[in-house]
Design a protein around this motif. Sequence first.
Motif, PDB file in Angstrom:
ATOM      1  N   LEU A 361       0.632  -1.273   0.273  1.00  0.00           N
ATOM      2  CA  LEU A 361      -0.113  -0.334   0.162  1.00  0.00           C
ATOM      3  C   LEU A 361       0.669   1.907   0.068  1.00  0.00           C
ATOM      4  O   LEU A 361       0.330   2.022  -0.478  1.00  0.00           O
ATOM      5  CB  LEU A 361      -0.507   0.201   1.107  1.00  0.00           C
ATOM      6  N   PHE A 362       2.019   1.282   0.517  1.00  0.00           N
ATOM      7  CA  PHE A 362       2.777   2.507   0.656  1.00  0.00           C
ATOM      8  C   PHE A 362       3.877   2.153   0.366  1.00  0.00           C
ATOM      9  O   PHE A 362       4.718   3.753  -0.233  1.00  0.00           O
ATOM     10  CB  PHE A 362       3.481   2.248   2.170  1.00  0.00           C
ATOM     11  N   LEU A 363       4.552   1.328  -0.621  1.00  0.00           N
ATOM     12  CA  LEU A 363       5.679   1.094  -1.163  1.00  0.00           C
ATOM     13  C   LEU A 363       5.361   0.178  -2.396  1.00  0.00           C
ATOM     14  O   LEU A 363       3.923   0.190  -2.723  1.00  0.00           O
ATOM     15  CB  LEU A 363       7.238   0.279  -0.333  1.00  0.00           C
ATOM     16  N   LYS A 507      -3.058  -4.838 -17.906  1.00  0.00           N
ATOM     17  CA  LYS A 507      -3.923  -3.823 -17.276  1.00  0.00           C
ATOM     18  C   LYS A 507      -4.463  -3.943 -15.916  1.00  0.00           C
ATOM     19  O   LYS A 507      -4.591  -2.905 -15.287  1.00  0.00           O
ATOM     20  CB  LYS A 507      -5.709  -4.417 -17.756  1.00  0.00           C
ATOM     21  N   PRO A 508      -4.505  -5.822 -15.425  1.00  0.00           N
ATOM     22  CA  PRO A 508      -4.614  -5.360 -14.016  1.00  0.00           C
ATOM     23  C   PRO A 508      -3.491  -5.121 -12.672  1.00  0.00           C
ATOM     24  O   PRO A 508      -3.837  -4.219 -11.766  1.00  0.00           O
ATOM     25  CB  PRO A 508      -4.484  -7.695 -13.124  1.00  0.00           C
ATOM     26  N   VAL A 509      -1.933  -5.203 -13.354  1.00  0.00           N
ATOM     27  CA  VAL A 509      -1.342  -4.505 -12.982  1.00  0.00           C
ATOM     28  C   VAL A 509      -0.916  -3.254 -12.825  1.00  0.00           C
ATOM     29  O   VAL A 509      -0.927  -2.927 -11.578  1.00  0.00           O
ATOM     30  CB  VAL A 509      -0.168  -5.646 -13.527  1.00  0.00           C
ATOM     31  N   GLU A 510      -1.547  -2.284 -14.502  1.00  0.00           N
ATOM     32  CA  GLU A 510      -1.590  -0.997 -14.123  1.00  0.00           C
ATOM     33  C   GLU A 510      -2.824  -0.544 -13.591  1.00  0.00           C
ATOM     34  O   GLU A 510      -2.329   0.302 -12.698  1.00  0.00           O
ATOM     35  CB  GLU A 510      -1.611  -0.298 -15.667  1.00  0.00           C
ATOM     36  N   TYR A 511      -3.891  -1.538 -13.089  1.00  0.00           N
ATOM     37  CA  TYR A 511      -5.069  -0.445 -12.443  1.00  0.00           C
ATOM     38  C   TYR A 511      -4.247  -0.757 -10.471  1.00  0.00           C
ATOM     39  O   TYR A 511      -4.685   0.305  -9.882  1.00  0.00           O
ATOM     40  CB  TYR A 511      -6.386  -1.428 -12.224  1.00  0.00           C
ATOM     41  N   LEU A 512      -4.047  -1.945 -10.390  1.00  0.00           N
ATOM     42  CA  LEU A 512      -2.732  -2.269  -8.979  1.00  0.00           C
ATOM     43  C   LEU A 512      -1.741  -1.067  -9.048  1.00  0.00           C
ATOM     44  O   LEU A 512      -2.018  -0.112  -7.310  1.00  0.00           O
ATOM     45  CB  LEU A 512      -2.192  -3.772  -9.099  1.00  0.00           C
ATOM     46  N   GLU A 513      -0.894  -0.676  -9.627  1.00  0.00           N
ATOM     47  CA  GLU A 513      -0.258   0.449  -9.318  1.00  0.00           C
ATOM     48  C   GLU A 513      -0.581   1.757  -9.360  1.00  0.00           C
ATOM     49  O   GLU A 513      -0.398   2.165  -8.683  1.00  0.00           O
ATOM     50  CB  GLU A 513       1.400   0.154 -10.725  1.00  0.00           C
ATOM     51  N   LYS A 514      -1.359   2.107  -9.664  1.00  0.00           N
ATOM     52  CA  LYS A 514      -2.259   3.527  -9.901  1.00  0.00           C
ATOM     53  C   LYS A 514      -2.720   3.770  -8.964  1.00  0.00           C
ATOM     54  O   LYS A 514      -2.944   4.803  -8.115  1.00  0.00           O
ATOM     55  CB  LYS A 514      -3.167   3.573 -10.967  1.00  0.00           C
ATOM     56  N   TRP A 515      -3.599   2.457  -8.169  1.00  0.00           N
ATOM     57  CA  TRP A 515      -3.996   2.357  -6.910  1.00  0.00           C
ATOM     58  C   TRP A 515      -3.065   2.664  -5.699  1.00  0.00           C
ATOM     59  O   TRP A 515      -3.438   3.289  -4.872  1.00  0.00           O
ATOM     60  CB  TRP A 515      -5.073   0.792  -6.936  1.00  0.00           C
ATOM     61  N   GLN A 516      -2.344   1.917  -5.376  1.00  0.00           N
ATOM     62  CA  GLN A 516      -0.949   1.750  -5.173  1.00  0.00           C
ATOM     63  C   GLN A 516      -0.619   3.062  -4.650  1.00  0.00           C
ATOM     64  O   GLN A 516      -0.179   3.881  -3.648  1.00  0.00           O
ATOM     65  CB  GLN A 516      -0.580   1.487  -5.000  1.00  0.00           C
ATOM     66  N   GLN A 517      -0.289   3.916  -6.209  1.00  0.00           N
ATOM     67  CA  GLN A 517       0.343   5.357  -6.159  1.00  0.00           C
ATOM     68  C   GLN A 517      -0.680   5.991  -5.220  1.00  0.00           C
ATOM     69  O   GLN A 517      -0.259   7.816  -4.906  1.00  0.00           O
ATOM     70  CB  GLN A 517       0.583   5.903  -7.380  1.00  0.00           C
ATOM     71  N   SER A 518      -1.896   6.054  -6.150  1.00  0.00           N
ATOM     72  CA  SER A 518      -3.004   7.414  -5.274  1.00  0.00           C
ATOM     73  C   SER A 518      -2.622   7.253  -3.514  1.00  0.00           C
ATOM     74  O   SER A 518      -3.319   8.466  -2.764  1.00  0.00           O
ATOM     75  CB  SER A 518      -4.037   6.788  -5.801  1.00  0.00           C
ATOM     76  N   PHE A 519      -3.610   5.772  -3.630  1.00  0.00           N
ATOM     77  CA  PHE A 519      -3.075   5.846  -2.152  1.00  0.00           C
ATOM     78  C   PHE A 519      -2.146   6.176  -1.305  1.00  0.00           C
ATOM     79  O   PHE A 519      -2.313   6.882   0.057  1.00  0.00           O
ATOM     80  CB  PHE A 519      -3.190   3.920  -1.282  1.00  0.00           C
ATOM     81  N   ALA A 520      -1.179   5.710  -1.563  1.00  0.00           N
ATOM     82  CA  ALA A 520       0.588   6.540  -1.480  1.00  0.00           C
ATOM     83  C   ALA A 520       0.443   7.778  -1.187  1.00  0.00           C
ATOM     84  O   ALA A 520       1.194   8.912  -0.374  1.00  0.00           O
ATOM     85  CB  ALA A 520       1.253   5.572  -1.928  1.00  0.00           C
TER      86      ALA A 520
END
Length: 633
Positions: A361-363, A507-520
């Motif tokens: 979530l953070f890194l 695409k799932p990896v892209e969504y995961l990275e975008k969501w993680q970056q927005s959370f961070a």
Amino acid sequence: MGNGKTNKKKGKSHKGAIAYMARNSIAANLLMIILIGGGIWTMYNIQKEVFPNFQLDIVEVSVVYPGAAPSEVEKGILMPVEEAVRGVQGIKEITSTAREGSGTVLIELVTGVDRMKAFQEIDQAVNRIRTFPDDIEEPEVRLQDQQRDVMEITLYGDVDIWTLRILAEQLRDRLQNDEGITQVEIGNVPDYVTHVEIPRHILREYNLTLGQISDIIVQSSEDIPAGSVDTNSGEILLRMQERKQWAEEFGKIEVITSDAGATVTLADIAKITDGFEETGFHGQFNQQYSVSIEIFRVGKQSPLEIEKTVKEILADFENTLPPGVNHRIDSNRAEDYRERLSLLRENGLLAIVIVFFILALFLEYRLAFWVMMGMAISFIGSIVFMPYIGISINMISMFGFLVVLGIVVDDAIIVGENIYEFRQRKMSPVKAAISGTKNIARPVVFSILTNMIAFVPLLFIPGTTGKFWWPLPAVVITVLAVSLAEALFILPAHLAHSKKESKMKFKPVEYLEKWQQSFAKGFNRFVDRYYRPFLELSLRHRYITISIAIALFIIVGGYGYSDHMGIIMMPEVSADEIEAGVRLPVNTTVDQAAKVANEITEATQRMFEEHDLYKVADGIKTNVRARVLSILK
């Protein structure tokens, strides 16, 4: 000139073991493979036991004095033994216990003394005693050892004790015939005794006495050495095997032989029967005779393998039991072992998963993955060293793994987060790994050493307690040491050589990275907007902050020492058994003890029937030893 110093400093910072391992991923991966592969191999080959096995520094001297009161035992046995061994070097404490008909002296040795030498000196001192009463049996001197039972089986039913004993011996033989089981003992049953009854008129008819018959039986039922014969192939020892065990064998003893060659055997003049010693009471389960069989772990045997073998043999043996005879597993320490192993496995996997998701979530999720792997490497790799420091997989060592579970991840998180911070400064992965690790290496080393030192005093607990609990701190210290090596030498290499982001992504990896970056980013905004001002306010008014902390400490401490929170040595937990014990006075006969045992059992039986307790209890187990004991299970 200033640039020269800077370059020199930079060059220095990229040297050393940390920099070497960070650049050489092959060496780091090789070390990781050795730890994981060696740990898995050791895991399957290491000794497994329920509780740690260790030597007891206790010498036991036991003497049987038939018919003597405790006061006579104390004067005639215990005091002479205490006086005789008092001069032996290495004795820490002597504890004596006088019972009706026997006495025991426990001699605890000083930790580190030569056990065998002290045992031999104590044995010699006891053998030199010449003031023992004439009626005592031979004193027994032995070094106490541990016998860790794995399972206890009870055979019970509406049959006589003789039948149960024979069935128990058959089951014991079948268990011992299996290669996976070595030691099996039958308990809760009296010893075999051959009874010889001769009418008085028969003795008068043959002009014999009971003493003469006794001497003839003793002389005719012992193995007799008959010398040796020298041959070309060597010396042959001769021995007449005359030992007898059963009534049929005793019946063939010749009592009288006439000049004409006629003989009178013991069977001709006596009634000879096989039976048990007259105890007046036999073990019972639900008011039916019972016999127990204990299975022990020996050598490299595993409790789980023993349990599997026993259950397979029991399933086959059950088909041969006569009607009315049943079996039950009274004790199964392998089940406790399995539950602790399952608890460790479940908690370990849960901790790894939680660490991965929280860090993701953070890194970066790659960094979270390698930190998660660091935990696995630390735990599995530490198993490699356990046999070399004398630790097995047991209840205490597994508890040590549970204790260290919440500590071991700290260093990997700190190093990984610091490397992530340096990468955010636009440094290359290799430089970020080296600089980030070296920047935080000293505080990480000292934090891990502090945790290790906190457990060091547990290594020096004296006596039996220390030997029992020694695996706990040893496991914690070993895991922390491997974790420190992993965080400083393996983790930086993985983060330094992590693959660059691929242009082709799912695409799932892209969504995961975008969501993680927005959370961070959202978390960072929370830190900048709320936490940072609050921290700066606390630092500006540091005396108020310290005062609040001290006030909270006083409040919590006062609450802990008040009546609101009780203090006990050990927490009370629900038990699987309810025990009712009666200690009987000296000179109580066996028949009187049996009467008390039957009264307790009958009263318990009535209580079971009145309250329908058989829904929650298996039954009532009754034994008579030094005390009457009823166990409701």
